[in-house]
Every structure is written in structure tokens, then in C-alpha cells.
Design an enzyme around this catalytic site. Structure first.
Site, PDB file in Angstrom:
ATOM      1  N   TYR A   1       0.871  -1.189   0.000  1.00  0.00           N
ATOM      2  CA  TYR A   1       0.000   0.000   0.000  1.00  0.00           C
ATOM      3  C   TYR A   1       0.896   1.224   0.000  1.00  0.00           C
ATOM      4  O   TYR A   1       1.844   1.313   0.792  1.00  0.00           O
ATOM      5  CB  TYR A   1      -0.882  -0.003   1.249  1.00  0.00           C
ATOM      6  CG  TYR A   1      -1.810   1.191   1.351  1.00  0.00           C
ATOM      7  CD1 TYR A   1      -2.869   1.362   0.452  1.00  0.00           C
ATOM      8  CD2 TYR A   1      -1.631   2.159   2.343  1.00  0.00           C
ATOM      9  CE1 TYR A   1      -3.721   2.452   0.554  1.00  0.00           C
ATOM     10  CE2 TYR A   1      -2.491   3.255   2.446  1.00  0.00           C
ATOM     11  CZ  TYR A   1      -3.530   3.390   1.546  1.00  0.00           C
ATOM     12  OH  TYR A   1      -4.391   4.483   1.644  1.00  0.00           O
TER      13      TYR A   1
ATOM     14  N   ASP B   1       9.259   2.908  -0.214  1.00  0.00           N
ATOM     15  CA  ASP B   1       8.225   3.543   0.597  1.00  0.00           C
ATOM     16  C   ASP B   1       8.478   3.112   2.045  1.00  0.00           C
ATOM     17  O   ASP B   1       8.097   2.014   2.453  1.00  0.00           O
ATOM     18  CB  ASP B   1       6.845   3.100   0.110  1.00  0.00           C
ATOM     19  CG  ASP B   1       5.728   3.722   0.946  1.00  0.00           C
ATOM     20  OD1 ASP B   1       6.035   4.360   1.978  1.00  0.00           O
ATOM     21  OD2 ASP B   1       4.551   3.566   0.564  1.00  0.00           O
TER      22      ASP B   1
ATOM     23  N   LYS C   1       4.391   9.019   9.115  1.00  0.00           N
ATOM     24  CA  LYS C   1       4.158   8.465  10.461  1.00  0.00           C
ATOM     25  C   LYS C   1       5.152   8.978  11.514  1.00  0.00           C
ATOM     26  O   LYS C   1       4.972  10.053  12.043  1.00  0.00           O
ATOM     27  CB  LYS C   1       4.138   6.936  10.385  1.00  0.00           C
ATOM     28  CG  LYS C   1       3.033   6.460   9.406  1.00  0.00           C
ATOM     29  CD  LYS C   1       2.695   5.012   9.568  1.00  0.00           C
ATOM     30  CE  LYS C   1       1.845   4.496   8.433  1.00  0.00           C
ATOM     31  NZ  LYS C   1       0.414   4.613   8.604  1.00  0.00           N
TER      32      LYS C   1
HETATM   33  N1  PMP Z   1       2.808   4.136   2.441  1.00  0.00           N
HETATM   34  C1  PMP Z   1       2.736   3.179   3.379  1.00  0.00           C
HETATM   35  C2  PMP Z   1       3.746   2.090   3.391  1.00  0.00           C
HETATM   36  C3  PMP Z   1       1.715   3.238   4.344  1.00  0.00           C
HETATM   37  O1  PMP Z   1       1.633   2.273   5.268  1.00  0.00           O
HETATM   38  C4  PMP Z   1       0.788   4.297   4.303  1.00  0.00           C
HETATM   39  C5  PMP Z   1      -0.332   4.417   5.315  1.00  0.00           C
HETATM   40  N2  PMP Z   1      -0.523   3.411   6.180  1.00  0.00           N
HETATM   41  C6  PMP Z   1       0.924   5.260   3.300  1.00  0.00           C
HETATM   42  C7  PMP Z   1       1.943   5.160   2.384  1.00  0.00           C
HETATM   43  C8  PMP Z   1      -0.034   6.406   3.213  1.00  0.00           C
HETATM   44  O2  PMP Z   1       0.157   7.261   4.265  1.00  0.00           O
HETATM   45  P1  PMP Z   1      -1.046   8.241   4.738  1.00  0.00           P
HETATM   46  O3  PMP Z   1      -2.095   7.348   5.306  1.00  0.00           O
HETATM   47  O4  PMP Z   1      -0.368   9.122   5.745  1.00  0.00           O
HETATM   48  O5  PMP Z   1      -1.484   8.992   3.539  1.00  0.00           O
END
Ligand code: PMP
Length: 429
Positions: A142, A237, A265
Site C-alpha cells: 500500500y 516507501d 508516520k
Molecule cells: N505508504 C505506506 C507504506 C503506508 O503504510 C501508508 C499508510 N498506512 C501510506 C503510504 C499512506 O500514508 P497516509 O495514510 O499518511 O497517507
């Protein structure tokens, strides 16, 4: 009627599904989601006064635990100085310096307000820099909810079994190539078929949105080699793994340098922050140095930056990673033993302090295997643990999060409670 029930009724009248992010609705595990009134350390308290030992930790953002006194103090002080100016502030420079110093491949970095913005912007930059259109991603990973990255995505998309999302145009979908995580042969085939059209490969170096799936030996190295050979960029990511697997993230743990890295995060200490950064020559293609446009009214917001800075300070002064890994290892051992005693097959995957439990009798190395787990049994485990005061992520397709506020006693209590709840799971079909 419980206050959470009442709030959820009201919420469903004015907010789609009653939530501002889908997995929070508890549809995958059943029941009404508790509304949280407050948190402290490893515990959250709901509006009905129930305490829960928390393994959500804002999906990993709260590595220091809830309402850490130094974070609270820093945010309050920043709010007193003014919460947004639409002009640069000193903290942004400091946070950027910290990120460049800590994360091996980051030479320049730009701050944004969410992980989604970070990945969306990094992909646009990769396309602008290479002049190519296609993106290769992995099933079950994701990367936020930008259009082109939703194909076979993890997290809520996996939780609700959606193949993709209506609203994504055929052109966007056509520019996304999806391969199986840990399958280098599929990557080789994709490059053989469309190598000179692929702008970037984007990957969670440890997948943590289909449950936790570590990279197979050689997988990340293989991605580095193949992107180099094809003139494509490699994007890690690290929204979850950044400052969780260590100060240098997964790239320092595995010794692989991507061209671009996305963060989120933890670097915001629980406030809305994301970042993307990497090679100086690539980052220089961004406006105002270069032609690739990206911007944000609240980017580098002073409150968020203050929370992030103090969080990174605390992590750097006394790195908690060895202890977190030890805690996670004991918890995983205890969970496995509890499941075995209850006669219910599970696979526990762990990398550092990142882990999750699959109700499955086979190894889980990719999204197809993750999809074959028994989600009913997970739902039963979740409900059983919640009733006993332990809050797990409300989906089998998410990682579990420990923070520095969790103690050995917390872990022992979790193992005890899980032992009872696994018994209930074993009876679920
Ligand atoms: N990349 C990863 C690996 C994530 O786990 C998440 C959210 N859990 C995101 C991107 C997206 O981040 P956000 O919810 O702050 O938009």
C-alpha cells in the site's frame, strides 16, 4: 447505550461509513469501533472509560507512545508561537537536516503532510526525471490512495477485498504494472516487456500492509540491479519502516540505497507529516529548481515539525530498536505457542519490531498467500482480545505495532489474553 455506539450512530449519518479512514469502521472484525477519548503511553481509553493496551499506535506513528510529555510540550510551545504562516520556519530546516543525516540515501528532502502525498509526489518526480510513464508496484503493498497506486493495494483495499478502485481512469491503471512481492522473475519479465517505459519501481522494503511480509534474501538487491540496468528509479516507501526498523530505516538494515525514499508516520510524532527525498540530482528536478511541480499550504507545518523533531531527538539519544526487537520477538514466540496450544495453525512473520499473525498453515511471502489466511479466525481473535482489554489492528491485513512505552509486563499480559482468545478462534470456521 454506550457512548461509542451513540457516536458511531451519529457519525454514520454525516460521515461515509462513520469513519474518516475505512479500516477504522471495524467491518472486517465486527462490532462498533470504540471512540478514543485519550491515550497515554501504551494505553488508549475510550469514551466509555474502557482502557485498552494498544497495538495500533496510530499505525506505527506513535513509536514513543501516546501523549509523550516532551512531544506534548514541544507542540504546545509551537502552537503558542503560531500554527501556520505559509512561509518558511527554522524547524523545517532542522528536520530536513536530521532526515538527510539519518537516512543513508537522502541527500535532499521535501516535507509534505501525509504518506499519500509523499508517494504520489515521488512517483510524479520519477516520471518527470526519467521522461517515462509506467510504475511497477507489488501486489499487497500500500502506498497511500493516489490513483495510480491503488491497483492490488494492501491495507484497507485488501481488507475489503477490492481489486482496485472505481474512479481510477483506465489510463492511470494502464500505467501501473503489478508484480508479486518477492518475485524477481516477474520483475525481470516486466522489464523485458516494457523496460524503457518504466519510470520507477516502488516497494515497501518490508511489506506491512498485507500483514507483515519481509523481503526474501536477494529481493531488494535484485530490484536495485534491475532498476539500475533499465535506467528506472527505485523508490522505497518507508512510511512504516522509516525510524521503526532503525534510525536509517529498512535501507540501512538491508544495506540497499534506493534513489528516492518516502517517509511519514514517525517523523511527524503523531501529527500530519510526510516526506520524500533522495538523490540530489533527482530532487533538483522539483520546482522551483526544476520543472516538476509539487507544493503544499501546510507542508512543513510548525506544530507537526516540532513534534517530529522532538520524536527523532528522543529516538537518536537513546535508540530503542534492540529493545523493541526483543519485545517483539518474545511476543511473537508467546503468540505462536498460544496458538499451538489452542490447536489453531498460524504463521507469525516478523522483521525487527514489525510483525503480524496470519491464520494460515503455510509460509506467507506474498499477497496471494496472505489472501489465503482465515480472516474469520482473525476477527474472532480481535474481538476476544478487545473484550479482554487489548486492541489489535482491526484487520488481518495490517501489521501490529509496539512502541517504547510497551513493557515486558504488557507483552506477558498480551500473551496470556491471546492464549484465551486463540481458543475462541480455533472454534471459528
Ligand atoms: N505508504 C505506506 C507504506 C503506508 O503504510 C501508508 C499508510 N498506512 C501510506 C503510504 C499512506 O500514508 P497516509 O495514510 O499518511 O497517507
Amino acid at each position: 447505550m454506550r457512548s461509542s455506539d451513540e457516536l458511531f450512530d451519529r457519525a454514520q449519518r454525516v460521515i461515509p461509513g462513520g469513519v474518516n479512514s475505512p479500516v477504522r469502521a471495524y467491518r472486517a472484525v465486527g462490532g462498533t469501533p470504540p471512540f478514543i477519548a485519550s491515550g497515554s503511553g501504551s494505553t488508549v481509553t475510550d469514551v466509555d472509560g474502557n482502557d485498552y493496551l494498544d497495538y495500533v499506535q496510530s499505525w506505527g506513528a506513535m513509536i514513543l507512545g501516546h501523549a509523550h510529555p516532551r512531544v506534548v510540550e514541544a507542540v504546545a510551545a509551537a502552537a503558542g508561537r503560531g500554527s501556520s504562516f505559509g512561509a518558511s520556519t527554522p524547524g523545517e530546516v532542522e528536520l530536513a537536516e536530521r532526515l538527510c543525516a539519518a537516512v543513508p540515501s537522502i541527500e535532499k528532502v521535501r516535507l509534505v503532510s501525509s504518506g499519500t502525498e509523499a508517494t504520489m509526489s515521488a512517483v510524479r518526480l520519477a516520471r518527470g526525471f526519467t521522461g517515462r510513464a509506467k510504475v511497477l508496484k507489488f501486489a499487497g503493498c500500500y502506498h497511500g490512495h493516489a490513483d495510480g497506486l491503488l491497483a492490488r493495494a494492501g491495507s484497507g483495499v485488501a481488507t475489503f477485498g477490492l481489486p482496485a478502485s472505481p474512479g481510477v481512469t483506465p489510463a492511470q491503471a494502464a500505467d501501473t504494472i503489478v508484480a508479486a512481492f518477492n518475485d524477481l522473475d516477474a520483475v525481470t519479465a516486466a522489464f523485458a516487456a516494457a523496460g524503457d517505459e518504466i519510470a520507477c519501481v516502488i516497494v515497501e522494503p518490508v511489506a506491512a500492509n498485507m500483514g507483515v511480509v519481509p523481503p526474501a534474501v536477494g529481493f531488494l538487491e535484485g530490484l536495485r540491479k534491475q532498476t539500475d540496468a533499465a535506467g528506472a528509479l527505485l523508490i522505497f516507501d518507508e512510511v512504516i519502516t522509516g525510524f521503526r526498523l532503525g534510525l536509517g530505516g529498512a535501507q540501512a538494515r538491508f544495506g540497499i540505497e534506493p534513489d528516492l525514499t518516502c517517509l511519514g508516520k514517525i517523523i511527524g510524532g503523531g501529527l500530519p507529516v510526510g516526506a520524500f527525498g533522495g538523490r540530489a540530482d533527482v530532487m533538483s528536478a522539483l520546482a522551483p529548481d526544476g520543472p516538476v511541480y509539487q507544493a503544499g499550504t501546510l507542508s512543513g507545518n510548525p506544530l507537526a515539525v516540532a513534534a517530529g523533531l522532538v520524536t527523532l531527538d528522543i529516538l537518536a539519544q537513546d535508540p530503542p530498536y534492540a529493545r523493541l526487537e526483543q519485545l517483539a520477538a518474545s511476543l511473537c514466540e508467546g503468540l505462536l505457542a498460544g496458538a499451538q496450544a489452542a490447536g489453531v495453525p498460524v504463521t507469525v512473520n516478523r522483521e525487527g519490531s514489525l510483525f503480524s499473525v496470519f491464520f494460515s498453515d503455510e509460509p506467507v511471502a506474498d499477497y496471494d498467500a496472505a489472501s489465503r489466511q482465515n480472516t474469520n479466525r482473525f476477527a474472532t481473535l480481535h474481538r476476544g482480545m478487545l473484550r479482554r482489554g487489548v486492541m489489535l489492528p482491526p484487520s488481518a491485513f495490517e501489521g501490529w505495532f509496539l512502541g517504547v512505552a510497551h513493557t515486558e509486563e504488557d507483552v506477558e499480559r498480551t500473551i496470556e489474553v491471546a492464549g484465551e482468545a486463540f481458543g475462541e478462534s480455533a472454534r471459528a470456521s
